[in-house]
Design a protein around this motif. Structure first.
Motif, PDB file in Angstrom:
ATOM      1  N   GLN A 250      32.844  32.617  47.981  1.00  0.00           N
ATOM      2  CA  GLN A 250      33.699  32.151  49.072  1.00  0.00           C
ATOM      3  C   GLN A 250      35.178  32.451  48.820  1.00  0.00           C
ATOM      4  O   GLN A 250      35.903  32.858  49.733  1.00  0.00           O
ATOM      5  N   GLU A 251      35.633  32.279  47.591  1.00  0.00           N
ATOM      6  CA  GLU A 251      37.046  32.513  47.279  1.00  0.00           C
ATOM      7  C   GLU A 251      37.435  33.973  47.539  1.00  0.00           C
ATOM      8  O   GLU A 251      38.497  34.260  48.113  1.00  0.00           O
ATOM      9  N   THR A 252      36.560  34.888  47.146  1.00  0.00           N
ATOM     10  CA  THR A 252      36.836  36.313  47.360  1.00  0.00           C
ATOM     11  C   THR A 252      36.819  36.654  48.845  1.00  0.00           C
ATOM     12  O   THR A 252      37.687  37.376  49.345  1.00  0.00           O
ATOM     13  N   ARG A 319      39.531  47.229  48.008  1.00  0.00           N
ATOM     14  CA  ARG A 319      39.858  47.963  46.780  1.00  0.00           C
ATOM     15  C   ARG A 319      41.279  47.655  46.311  1.00  0.00           C
ATOM     16  O   ARG A 319      41.528  47.488  45.116  1.00  0.00           O
ATOM     17  N   ARG A 320      42.204  47.575  47.263  1.00  0.00           N
ATOM     18  CA  ARG A 320      43.601  47.264  46.895  1.00  0.00           C
ATOM     19  C   ARG A 320      43.702  45.866  46.288  1.00  0.00           C
ATOM     20  O   ARG A 320      44.371  45.662  45.270  1.00  0.00           O
ATOM     21  N   LEU A 321      43.023  44.899  46.913  1.00  0.00           N
ATOM     22  CA  LEU A 321      43.044  43.532  46.401  1.00  0.00           C
ATOM     23  C   LEU A 321      42.471  43.465  44.989  1.00  0.00           C
ATOM     24  O   LEU A 321      42.973  42.740  44.123  1.00  0.00           O
ATOM     25  N   GLN A 328      38.335  39.233  42.211  1.00  0.00           N
ATOM     26  CA  GLN A 328      37.423  39.766  41.211  1.00  0.00           C
ATOM     27  C   GLN A 328      36.095  40.036  41.914  1.00  0.00           C
ATOM     28  O   GLN A 328      35.416  39.104  42.341  1.00  0.00           O
ATOM     29  N   LEU A 329      35.769  41.304  42.070  1.00  0.00           N
ATOM     30  CA  LEU A 329      34.554  41.652  42.804  1.00  0.00           C
ATOM     31  C   LEU A 329      33.307  41.467  41.953  1.00  0.00           C
ATOM     32  O   LEU A 329      33.298  41.785  40.764  1.00  0.00           O
ATOM     33  N   SER A 330      32.274  40.964  42.597  1.00  0.00           N
ATOM     34  CA  SER A 330      30.948  40.926  41.983  1.00  0.00           C
ATOM     35  C   SER A 330      30.159  42.088  42.555  1.00  0.00           C
ATOM     36  O   SER A 330      30.129  42.290  43.772  1.00  0.00           O
ATOM     37  N   PHE A 331      29.522  42.865  41.680  1.00  0.00           N
ATOM     38  CA  PHE A 331      28.764  44.019  42.148  1.00  0.00           C
ATOM     39  C   PHE A 331      27.260  43.742  42.123  1.00  0.00           C
ATOM     40  O   PHE A 331      26.447  44.654  42.170  1.00  0.00           O
TER      41      PHE A 331
END
Length: 338
Positions: A250-252, A319-321, A328-331
């Motif tokens: 949710q935060e992302t 991508r910029r963020l 922090q992206l989760s893949f």
């Protein structure tokens, strides 16, 4: 009239019986065929449809004399669709004859179309979009079912609905359309052989592995850069996929929503399945979610290019963020929104 039988004798194979029927003319052939069962008629007409440019030396000894004598008067060239249609119309009920002939030529196209199943679904879909919607629908209808589903997944919701509608409207496959479809199959196959097979998915596979790798990713990229800098760049680009958004917390998602306006989301969400649409809508306050739904409906059908452009724009924002350290992206492929 005495009934012919499909025996295993060399002078009464399916092909020789089909050849004999072709020599009899439409009226007599229709009477002969009445002596066969429905399944035997189906087998015979399939065999008749495959006989082209018949020559006496290709015929079996048991009918060579008859064929040579009769062909001088009949001008037989082979089991054309019109000939078979006329014979079956006089033999069977009109609808049954139509359906059987359409089935024969449909099976011929279907067999031809099976060759396309080796082409990646996205590449074939891109090729088909250049064709008239009717031809797209007809070819997809003759693909193996599982593969046809994968091809349709490459279309937006509106596009796939139109394709399905066009398929439902088709009742009879004419000889002309059958030939056009076979030409389209050949063209798609040749396009892939000449250039489509250059679209290699290896970079995406590597990107997916790196995304889930818990070790030092820096070392991997350094090695890739030494070996091929442009390849390393392609792998890095492939790590950022639009559908990665649907596995974030949710935060992302909140951070992404703060940067993406409603109209951009509306275009990007065209063609998404209900699960992914719901993922984004559930991440928003009720007021914004309702506004997004209304905007999507107001847009109606939109060109695929606009959808892809919107998704690319959102992906660039993500991508910029990520690069700036703001998210922090989760893949992982598993959705994390709660």
């Amino acid at each position: 009239m005495e009934r012919l039988t499909l025996s295993s004798d060399h002078y009464q194979t399916t092909e020789s019986v089909a050849l004999l029927i072709l020599t009899l003319g439409e009226d007599i052939s229709s009477e002969v065929l009445k002596g066969f069962t429905h399944e035997e008629i189906r087998v015979l007409t399939h065999a008749m449809s495959k006989l082209k440019d018949i020559k006496a030396n290709d015929a079996l000894k048991s009918i060579i004399g008859f064929f040579n004598d009769y062909s001088k008067h009949s001008g037989i060239l082979g089991g054309t669709r019109q000939y078979i249609t006329n014979v079956l119309s006089k033999t069977l009920d009109g609808n049954m004859a139509r359906d059987l002939v359409s089935e024969i030529y449909g099976d011929e196209v279907r067999t031809h179309a099976e060759q396309l199943a080796w082409i990646p679904a996205d590449i074939l879909a891109n090729d088909l979009r250049k064709e008239h919607i009717n031809m797209q629908a007809l070819l997809i209808a003759h693909l193996p079912l599982e593969y046809a589903s994968r091809v349709l997944e490459q279309y937006s919701t509106d596009e796939s609905a139109e394709v399905m509608y066009q398929i439902s409207q088709t009742q009879v496959l004419t000889a002309g359309i059958a030939e056009t479809l076979k030409d389209l199959v050949t063209r798609c196959r040749e396009n892939y052989r000449s250039g489509g097979n250059q679209t290699i998915k290896g970079t995406k596979v590597v990107a997916d592995i790196i995304n889930r790798f818990n070790g030092d990713k820096t070392e991997i990229f350094e090695y890739l850069s030494i070996m091929d800098e442009s390849l390393a760049d392609k792998v890095q680009d492939a790590m950022y996929d639009f559908f990665t958004i649907f596995s974030q917390d949710q935060e992302t998602i909140d951070a992404i929503n703060n940067e993406v306006n409603i109209e951009l989301w509306a275009y990007a969400m065209k063609g998404l399945n209900e699960e992914n649409r719901g993922f984004i809508l559930n991440s928003m306050p009720n007021r914004l979610a309702l506004q997004l739904k209304e905007t999507i409906e107001q847009l109606g059908a939109v060109p695929l290019s606009q959808v892809e452009s919107a998704r690319s724009e959102i992906l660039a924002i993500v991508r910029r963020l990520h690069t700036d350290g703001k998210i922090q992206l989760s893949f992982s492929s598993e959705a994390r929104l709660t």
